[in-house]
Write an enzyme that holds these catalytic residues in place. Sequence first.
Site, short mmCIF file in Angstrom:
data_model
loop_
_atom_site.label_atom_id
_atom_site.label_comp_id
_atom_site.label_asym_id
_atom_site.label_seq_id
_atom_site.Cartn_x
_atom_site.Cartn_y
_atom_site.Cartn_z
N LYS A 11 0.82 -1.22 0.00
CA LYS A 11 0.00 0.00 0.00
C LYS A 11 0.85 1.27 0.00
CE LYS A 11 -3.88 -2.27 2.33
NZ LYS A 11 -4.88 -2.16 3.41
N TYR A 51 -12.41 -2.19 -3.76
CA TYR A 51 -12.93 -2.28 -2.38
C TYR A 51 -14.45 -2.15 -2.33
CZ TYR A 51 -8.29 -2.21 -0.18
OH TYR A 51 -7.03 -2.53 0.25
N ASN A 114 -1.91 0.02 6.87
CA ASN A 114 -1.38 -1.25 7.38
C ASN A 114 -0.48 -1.98 6.38
OD1 ASN A 114 -3.37 -2.02 5.65
ND2 ASN A 114 -4.50 -3.30 7.09
N HIS A 117 -2.14 -5.48 1.59
CA HIS A 117 -3.45 -6.14 1.43
C HIS A 117 -3.22 -7.56 0.95
CE1 HIS A 117 -7.51 -7.08 0.05
NE2 HIS A 117 -6.92 -7.58 -1.03
N GLU A 128 -9.45 -10.96 -7.65
CA GLU A 128 -8.54 -9.83 -7.41
C GLU A 128 -7.34 -9.86 -8.36
OE1 GLU A 128 -7.57 -9.57 -3.24
OE2 GLU A 128 -9.63 -9.07 -2.69
#
Length: 143
Positions: A11, A51, A114, A117, A128
């Site tokens: 990320k 998302y 975080n 993913h 995905e």
Amino acid sequence: MALERTLCIIKPDAVEKNTAGAVLAHLEEAGFKIVALRRTHLPKNVAEGFYAIHKARPFFGELVTFMTRSPVVVAVLEKEDAVAAYRATMGATDPAKAEAGTLRKKFGANVGENAVHGSDSLDNAKGEIAYFFPANEVAPTAG
Ligand code: CMP
């Protein structure tokens, strides 16, 4: 156990801190093969589509703003039981609750930022991976 593939996104927070390479090295040391890899700056519609399952959640806007603020690195990882193995390697969603030595403990800051993913099921992994990579960009399985 079966050979599986799963999607990894490094990320914006981790890419901004110049730790994308360290994340990839951690994954290779943990036995994952990187069978596709790309750095990209997600457009808003692509992040929203990815998302979409979280659209009704209160943090959706914040999540899309974060995921589009700077580039990400997307990768397809291959390993026996890759979906579960990568989730274990990432650690809990909230880095504060993640076990020592996991990617989110090492590189994540908080539940929003975080670092990584990962797909949460084999079915979602297939969707995905296809969302980010045309089939010809993903290496065929060796052997
Ligand atoms: P990820 O695995 O990318 O899937 C959905 C993301 O939503 C999750 O990681 C978190 O980064 C983010 N998320 C989950 N809960 C919260 C929260 N309470 N506030 C902000 N972001 C969240």
